[in-house]
Design a protein around this motif. Structure first.
Motif, short mmCIF file in Angstrom:
data_model
loop_
_atom_site.label_atom_id
_atom_site.label_comp_id
_atom_site.label_asym_id
_atom_site.label_seq_id
_atom_site.Cartn_x
_atom_site.Cartn_y
_atom_site.Cartn_z
N VAL A 282 0.72 -1.18 0.02
CA VAL A 282 -0.14 0.10 -0.05
C VAL A 282 1.00 1.20 -0.01
CG1 VAL A 282 -1.74 1.39 1.26
CG2 VAL A 282 -1.68 -1.13 1.37
N SER A 283 0.74 2.11 -0.90
CA SER A 283 1.47 3.27 -1.10
C SER A 283 0.58 4.52 -0.97
CB SER A 283 2.21 3.26 -2.44
OG SER A 283 1.40 3.55 -3.59
N ALA A 284 1.06 5.80 -0.93
CA ALA A 284 0.23 6.98 -0.63
C ALA A 284 0.84 8.05 -1.74
CB ALA A 284 0.25 7.45 0.57
N GLY A 285 1.00 7.71 -2.95
CA GLY A 285 1.73 8.44 -4.05
C GLY A 285 2.95 8.19 -4.41
N THR B 198 -7.35 -13.13 2.45
CA THR B 198 -6.71 -13.71 1.48
C THR B 198 -5.11 -13.49 1.60
OG1 THR B 198 -7.33 -11.98 -0.04
CG2 THR B 198 -8.82 -14.11 -0.01
N LEU B 199 -4.85 -12.57 2.17
CA LEU B 199 -3.35 -12.11 2.10
C LEU B 199 -2.61 -12.53 3.28
CD1 LEU B 199 -3.86 -8.49 0.95
CD2 LEU B 199 -3.38 -10.62 -0.47
N ASP B 200 -1.27 -12.95 3.14
CA ASP B 200 -0.31 -13.30 4.28
C ASP B 200 0.34 -11.97 4.77
OD1 ASP B 200 -0.50 -16.18 3.97
OD2 ASP B 200 0.28 -15.66 1.92
N THR B 201 0.33 -10.85 4.06
CA THR B 201 1.27 -9.81 4.64
C THR B 201 0.43 -8.51 3.95
OG1 THR B 201 3.11 -11.04 4.97
CG2 THR B 201 3.14 -8.73 4.92
N VAL B 202 0.41 -7.46 4.62
CA VAL B 202 0.04 -6.05 4.00
C VAL B 202 1.38 -5.34 4.48
CG1 VAL B 202 -1.42 -4.03 3.67
CG2 VAL B 202 -2.34 -6.23 4.13
N LEU B 203 2.02 -4.49 3.46
CA LEU B 203 3.17 -3.94 3.65
C LEU B 203 2.57 -2.29 3.53
CD1 LEU B 203 5.77 -5.88 1.66
CD2 LEU B 203 5.71 -5.62 4.16
N VAL B 204 2.76 -1.43 4.45
CA VAL B 204 2.59 -0.18 4.40
C VAL B 204 3.68 0.66 4.94
CG1 VAL B 204 0.71 1.65 5.24
CG2 VAL B 204 0.02 -0.74 5.18
N VAL B 205 4.33 1.28 4.04
CA VAL B 205 5.54 1.88 4.28
C VAL B 205 5.61 3.12 3.91
CG1 VAL B 205 8.22 1.56 3.51
CG2 VAL B 205 7.00 -0.39 3.72
N PHE B 206 5.88 3.92 4.95
CA PHE B 206 5.76 5.53 4.66
C PHE B 206 4.51 6.12 3.94
CE2 PHE B 206 10.45 4.82 4.61
CZ PHE B 206 10.72 5.19 6.10
N ALA B 207 3.39 5.46 4.33
CA ALA B 207 2.21 5.65 3.35
C ALA B 207 1.18 6.19 4.54
CB ALA B 207 1.60 4.68 2.48
N ALA B 208 1.01 5.53 5.58
CA ALA B 208 -0.26 5.69 6.65
C ALA B 208 -0.16 7.06 6.96
CB ALA B 208 -0.26 4.75 7.75
N ALA C 189 -10.00 3.59 9.24
CA ALA C 189 -10.28 2.67 8.19
C ALA C 189 -9.33 1.90 7.37
CB ALA C 189 -11.27 3.73 7.16
N LEU C 190 -8.20 2.45 7.20
CA LEU C 190 -7.12 1.62 6.69
C LEU C 190 -6.59 0.50 7.58
CD1 LEU C 190 -4.95 0.99 4.37
CD2 LEU C 190 -3.40 2.74 5.85
N PHE C 191 -6.57 0.70 8.78
CA PHE C 191 -6.29 -0.44 9.75
C PHE C 191 -7.29 -1.44 9.61
CE2 PHE C 191 -2.72 1.92 10.99
CZ PHE C 191 -1.81 1.11 11.66
N ALA C 192 -8.44 -0.98 9.63
CA ALA C 192 -9.66 -1.88 9.74
C ALA C 192 -10.00 -3.01 8.53
CB ALA C 192 -11.20 -1.39 9.89
#
Length: 239
Positions: free
Chosen positions: A81-84, A144-154, A165-168
């Protein structure tokens, strides 16, 4: 990072130079204040530039070797998950070529109005296959996913409701036993000492722990990277 935020660095350099030059035209008490301000601005500029260079260019942050400590079995089927700005999917895919990868971009120009994000998107376009998403709607079926990667996006989600909402939503798409890996600068002593007021853009450690708890994700690991970056691993409880 300097390229993305060059107006801030240019402003700091002008403040330092301008304050020092102005001091020559001021009476002694005011001149001392102007010089002190110029020195403070110059020191903060030098510290933040050196720290940014160390963290992003020298520390190995983008090698993702540190991810092995948080995910000993690898990321498995994972969502980035990225934010731009996505600087995660390529190196992770290179380290784990057999792991299925999805990429979602939650960038919203109406909410993320900072010029640094626009410049970053121009310099580093989204990876082919990236899906536009929203914090409350990630592109994956439930569990369905093993991992969610949120790096410098949240942290780019400035509203607490969007972060929640993103965490939920992350908890929804993770399988039981799956992991959320969250990487952020924190609003703490180390980052404040280096970035000064700029550290207000980061969020405290307790904020992230609180969002995870609200989503039913429990912390299982935490690692400091290059002193100023913290990587968390949260897990969705198993059945």
């Amino acid at each position: 990072m300097v390229r993305y935020n060059w107006p801030l660095y240019a402003g700091g350099a002008l403040a330092a130079a301008g304050g020092w030059a102005l001091a020559r035209r001021l009476p002694r008490p005011a001149a001392r204040l102007a010089r002190a301000g110029a020195v403070a601005a110059g020191w903060l500029l030098a510290c933040s530039t050196a720290a940014t260079w160390y963290v992003y260019d020298l520390s190995g942050l983008h090698s993702y070797t540190w991810l092995d400590d948080l995910l000993p079995d690898g990321p498995g089927r994972h969502l980035v998950v990225s934010a731009g700005l996505d600087e995660t999917s390529r190196p992770v895919a290179a380290r784990h070529p057999r792991a299925a990868q999805l990429i979602a971009d939650i960038y919203d120009p109406t909410l993320m109005t900072e010029g640094s994000i626009r410049r970053a998107r121009c310099l580093v376009p989204p990876v082919a296959g990236t899906v536009a998403a929203r914090p409350a709607e990630l592109p994956a079926p439930t569990a369905t996913l093993d991992t969610v990667l949120v790096v410098f996006a949240a942290h780019e989600l400035r509203r607490a409701t969007d972060r929640a909402a993103l965490f939920a939503e992350t908890a929804r798409v993770l399988r039981p036993g799956g992991s959320l890996v969250l990487v952020e600068h924190l609003r703490d002593c180390a980052n404040t000492a280096v970035y000064g007021p700029g550290a207000c853009h980061f969020l405290p450690r307790g904020t992230w722990l609180g969002h995870a708890a609200e989503a039913g994700l429990r912390p299982v690991a935490e690692r400091r990277i290059a002193v100023m970056v913290t990587a968390f691993a949260f897990r969705r409880p198993g059945p």
